[in-house]
Design a protein around this motif. Structure first.
Motif, short mmCIF file in Angstrom:
data_model
loop_
_atom_site.label_atom_id
_atom_site.label_comp_id
_atom_site.label_asym_id
_atom_site.label_seq_id
_atom_site.Cartn_x
_atom_site.Cartn_y
_atom_site.Cartn_z
N TYR A 262 -5.17 1.85 -1.80
CA TYR A 262 -5.01 0.54 -1.16
C TYR A 262 -6.38 -0.04 -0.80
O TYR A 262 -6.65 -1.23 -1.05
CB TYR A 262 -4.14 0.68 0.07
N GLY B 146 0.82 -1.20 0.00
CA GLY B 146 0.00 0.00 0.00
C GLY B 146 0.85 1.25 0.00
O GLY B 146 1.94 1.27 0.57
N GLN C 187 0.43 5.41 0.81
CA GLN C 187 -0.45 6.39 1.44
C GLN C 187 -0.49 7.68 0.63
O GLN C 187 0.50 8.07 0.02
CB GLN C 187 0.08 6.69 2.85
N ILE D 101 4.03 4.13 6.26
CA ILE D 101 2.68 4.62 6.58
C ILE D 101 2.79 5.58 7.75
O ILE D 101 3.25 5.20 8.84
CB ILE D 101 1.73 3.46 6.92
N THR E 108 -6.70 8.67 3.63
CA THR E 108 -5.38 8.74 2.98
C THR E 108 -4.92 7.40 2.41
O THR E 108 -3.78 7.27 1.97
CB THR E 108 -4.26 9.29 3.90
N MET E 109 -5.80 6.41 2.36
CA MET E 109 -5.43 5.09 1.84
C MET E 109 -6.41 4.62 0.77
O MET E 109 -6.65 3.42 0.62
CB MET E 109 -5.36 4.06 2.97
#
Length: 229
Positions: free
Chosen positions: A145, A84, A86, A186, A141-142
């Motif tokens: 992902y 992922g 961010q 992250i 903010t993800m």
């Protein structure tokens, strides 16, 4: 499923959940084909590494062919590879966004597409998708992902209905915060001892695989009991 002597393919085996899953499947008596861009330090006669970028369709086809020729048909596929990045939606780098979907979604599709025909021929198989609780809700903010993991949820729920009559199970596991390198980049969390251990996620994979043939674990959500200690 009786696991001893059967072949499992595990993706993303260099560290974390993938590494621990390889270890626990070897301990259960399986032969394991590890697919990843980077190998781990496991030395076991039943462990075989195939350098693989799951985001590359040609590479996945080559690894599938090499695995089948050397080890035979896989009864188990663990789609673990994923990552992922961010970022706010309007600041997200386009290449990072595409890369997440290439690995987390397209890679899962490529590996599953190639594993399923052999499982249908054997009338037995189990596909385990390592998702995230990000596959069940939104995370600020993800969004990229989260989008990939929601896709994994939808794919898993759809293909278990396609494959169940062939004796093939599909299980999706949704871990909460786990002490892995995922959190290295992250900003809102750091890996720590209050998170779940990757070996416990691997144990969850094993438990799903060892169920009675007519007992199908579809979704498993797991979280740390005391995430703040």
């Amino acid at each position: 499923m009786e696991l001893k002597g059967k072949l499992a393919i595990v993706t993303g085996v260099s560290k974390g959940i993938g590494l621990e899953t390889v270890k626990i499947l070897l301990n259960a008596g399986m032969v394991v084909a590890g697919w990843g861009r980077t190998n781990n330090s496991i030395e076991d006669e039943n462990y075989h590494f195939f350098k693989t970028d799951v985001a590359d369709w040609d590479n996945v086809q080559a690894s599938s062919k090499a695995t089948r020729e050397k080890l035979g048909k896989a009864s188990v596929l663990v789609n673990n590879a994923g990552f992922g990045v961010q970022g706010l939606i309007h600041e997200m780098d386009v290449n990072d966004w595409k890369a997440m979907f290439d690995v987390n979604v397209h890679g899962l599709f490529y590996c599953t597409k190639l594993a399923v025909p052999d499982m249908i021929a054997m009338e037995e198989g189990h596909i385990v998708n390592i998702s995230s609780i990000a596959g069940t809700n939104g995370v600020e903010t993800m969004s990229g992902y989260v989008g990939t993991k929601h896709a994994v949820t939808g794919i898993g729920h759809s293909i278990f209905k396609e494959l169940r009559n062939h004796g093939i199970k599909v299980t999706t596991i949704y871990p909460g915060s786990t002490n892995t390198h995922f959190f290295d980049k992250i900003a809102f969390a750091n890996a720590n001892e209050h998170m779940m251990r990757p070996e416990d996620i691997a144990q969850t994979v094993l438990g799903a695989l060892q169920t009675h043939p007519n007992y199908h674990v579809v979704d498993v959500e797991v979280r740390p009991l005391k995430p703040k200690g």
